[in-house]
Design an enzyme around this catalytic site. Sequence first.
Site, PDB file in Angstrom:
ATOM      1  N   SER A 709      18.111  41.258   2.881  1.00 18.80           N
ATOM      2  CA  SER A 709      18.538  42.659   2.804  1.00 18.80           C
ATOM      3  C   SER A 709      18.600  43.471   1.582  1.00 18.80           C
ATOM      4  O   SER A 709      18.890  44.587   1.316  1.00 18.80           O
ATOM      5  CB  SER A 709      19.871  42.808   3.488  1.00 18.80           C
ATOM      6  OG  SER A 709      20.756  41.951   2.920  1.00 18.80           O
ATOM      7  N   GLY A 710      18.118  42.851   0.606  1.00 15.47           N
ATOM      8  CA  GLY A 710      17.925  43.328  -0.650  1.00 15.47           C
ATOM      9  C   GLY A 710      17.605  42.491  -1.684  1.00 15.47           C
ATOM     10  O   GLY A 710      17.313  41.361  -1.567  1.00 15.47           O
ATOM     11  N   ASP A 829      24.756  33.640  10.467  1.00  9.52           N
ATOM     12  CA  ASP A 829      23.597  33.023   9.918  1.00  9.52           C
ATOM     13  C   ASP A 829      23.977  32.048   8.899  1.00  9.52           C
ATOM     14  O   ASP A 829      23.519  32.194   7.632  1.00  9.52           O
ATOM     15  CB  ASP A 829      22.702  34.278   9.223  1.00  9.52           C
ATOM     16  CG  ASP A 829      21.456  34.010   8.555  1.00  9.52           C
ATOM     17  OD1 ASP A 829      20.971  33.166   9.542  1.00  9.52           O
ATOM     18  OD2 ASP A 829      20.963  34.592   7.752  1.00  9.52           O
TER      19      ASP A 829
END
Length: 999
Positions: A709-710, A829
Amino acid sequence: MQAAQLPLYHSLLSTHHSTTLHDSPFHILNACSSLPPYLKPHLKHLICTMAMASSLSLALALSLLPLLALSLRSQSDFLSLVKQSLQGPAMARWDFNRSGEDSYCSFPGVACDNDDFVVAIDLTSWFLSGNFPPRACSALPRLRVLGLGFNDVRSGFPVDPLRCSALEDLNCTHARITGTVPDLSPFRSLRSIDLSNNLFRGDFPISSLANLTDIEVINFNENPYFNVWRLPEIITRLTKLRVLILSTTCMRGEIPAWIGNMTSLTDLELSGNLLGGQIPPTLGKLAHLQLLELYYNKLTGEIPEELGNLTRLIDIDLSENHLVGSIPESLCRISSLQVLQVYTNNLTGGIPRVLGNSTALTILSVYGNKLTGEVPPNIGKFSNLIVLEVSENQFSGELPRDACAAGKLLYFLVVKNNFSGGLPATYAECKTLLRFRVNNNQLSGLVPQGLFGLPHASIIDLGFNNFEGIISKSIANAKNLTALFLPSNRISGILPPEIGLATSLVKIDLSNNLLSGPIPAEIGNLSGLNQLSLQGNKLDSSIPDSLSSLKSLNVLNLSNNLLTGEIPDSLCELLPNSLDFSNNQLSGPIPFPLIKQGLIDGVSGNPQLCVPFYVNLSNPSFPLCPKPNLRRRLNNMWIIGLCAILSIIGILLLIKRWFNKKNAIVEQDGFSSSSSFSYDVTSFHKLSFEQHEIVEALIEKNIIGHGGSGTVYKIELSNGELVAVKKLWSRRTKDKSQDELFLDRELRTEVETLGSIRHKNIVKLYCCFSGIDSKLLVYEYMPNGNLWDALHHGKSFLDWPTRHKIAIGIAQGLAYLHHDLLFPIVHRDIKTSNILLDADFEPKVADFGIAKVLQARGVRDTSTTVIAGTYGYLAPEYAYSMKATTKCDVYSFGVVLMELVTGKKPIELEFGENRDIIQWVSSKMSTKQVAMEVLDKRIWNPPKEEMIQLLKIAVRCTCSNPVLRPTMNEVVLLLIEAHPCKPDVNGSFKLVELKQCKA
């Protein structure tokens, strides 16, 4: 006959050419007596018998020898092909270089008849991998037994049924076979078929099985991928069938009444399916039945009284259904009944008193019902009781005093009932106990002192009762004790220093009692302690410095006591753990780290505490501490002046640095000069840096990774500290408002999850910057990277003590998320790349970008439905239900634990096609010797016993059925218990869950 002997038949023919086509038996016998001695005796017998039976000449019988030799050669060739096709160290024992009497008939796992024809191949638990050649029955025409269990056969069905008319016993359990099951009708001689724990798909082969009228055993347990099917009446033609195991095979519908006509059955197992309706009373006609397993279905109605007619019944399990009514007295009268399990139903009434007279009962599990009345007072008096589990009912009266009369009791669990009276003194003599839990009842009186010193007990839980007395010094003998729970009782006296000798303790909760005196410094010896809750007592000493040595401590609550003195600065080393010293009589300055971490509420209610004079609080709830004397003040002024000079120099350098890098920032990250510092800042800890320090350092050379995500940056602050900054990806779409929604959703999820968490095994989120152009999350920096790289990329070798510490740390972090928050959190996760390691290799669970706070208070099966997770770590139920539960995290943790023990990745080529680490490890766990083969070879002088114990826990965590997985709280305790110097309680795992985990 060996190939080397084939020329012999030529000389035999010439020697006996004088025999005619119709020789008399007398002539044939004379000729047979002169056959050469080097011909094997059984071949002499075969040749002469053929001649006698058919009145053939001996010469003609001898002429059949080439055909016999060719057949034997074909068998040798086939077995050689088996050796080539199945890989594993055990196959080295098949040595085809040998000759003579040491033929393939002497190979391990091979049996032959007197004619050297192979009649059995049993490779069970050889842990081989590969493809078993499917033409076994063509090459081995007399094959009667084939065992391939606990191997990795990989491909489809291992034999061709059309050629296997002689096969009597086929066992391929735990062979990981895929594909469909063929028509089994040609197996005309089959007596037993075991295809349990495989991966078959398609239609269940019930019709072809029904044609095998001589079959006695059918076992398809744990094949969860069959198409949904129903049990047809045609199966009643199997009049010899004794064992029918169809658990977890996607069977639906009702249990048919006609099954009562299969009177030869001794074992009927239909658990883990989709069966509904009522249990048919006709099951009472199965007069030979010994085992009845119907748990984990959707059965309704009452338990039929007719089951009391099963006079040979040994084990019955009707748990996890929707049954109502009472437990039939007729069932409890069965004299042979050893195991009675009906937990998690809606049963009412009581346990029939007649059960207390049983001489056979070993396991009684009725928890999670609405049962009332007394537990039979003499239960266990006449039998070898191992498990008594009656928790979460409405039982009353006194506890059964003879439960441990036979000295075999392991589990005594009566949680959440209305029991009253005292604890019988006999319990303190029950040396076999592993878990003793009586919390949440109305029990009273003195606690038998020997109870605290039970040598094998791992949990003693007496909480929320009215017990009195003291904690005995005998606790020094509790070497296996991991959890001591006594909250909300009337326990008095001192906390004995001997508690420091119970070195396995992980959790201590003695809150809300009448304890007085000092907190013993010896508690500092409990290196594995995770929780220490002593609040709500009358403890009146100072806080011992030794508590700072408890590096595993997550919760320290000493509130609402009479503690005096100062708060030791050394305790701040335990941050960011939950520390609560409120409502005592503490005095002196509040340690600055507590203020910096925003934990000022944890010291409230101590009017004599003060804030250091150099700390500026906007809304101080404590007075400022007196300033130091003049000399100290001059010294401080000199220090402050020096700091000011250094600060000015630093500021000038920062300004220069900022001007030099401004253009680079604009070029690489798209910031404009007007927006570079336009951020809304949400802080969760007192910050030691300014936002411009973070923004200026977002340059390419500081990038250390790209997550899902980044981008992640490593930034060194002006004060020398390091932080990690995650800049969330901006998803480019035509609708910029959608980009903003995406970023805000990702940001909000992680911020809401991490912002309020204070746990040493959860990565610390300092603050969040939210601007027009970017979203930034600032974390504590982990110098040792992530666990994936440490294990698999050789960036730093992890020895076994470090790995064990990492396993416990991860488990504690997940247990905190699942059990210690107002609303549980499912991470969804968990994987080694999301476990970060600090300078001391303490693990930190990270990357909560896809985590979600569960909003269903009190719901047992709380879940989320957003797709997330990583292949290799995903629980099987998540793949088809898309619902993430805490048990999904447990499954993923089990995979991580296997990585720690084996050093392998979740997916490796050596596991074989379509296999993962779970299947590989599970296939190796049948014996300790074979299990040792999977241990990481890089670990020098490995503690093999301890590592295998952790593998057992990992296998339990990865059970295909989520109900059979432990909770993370249980996992923490099991990891602590898994120590080579402690009793091996893993053999009793199935008693904890009351069912063996079929992984």
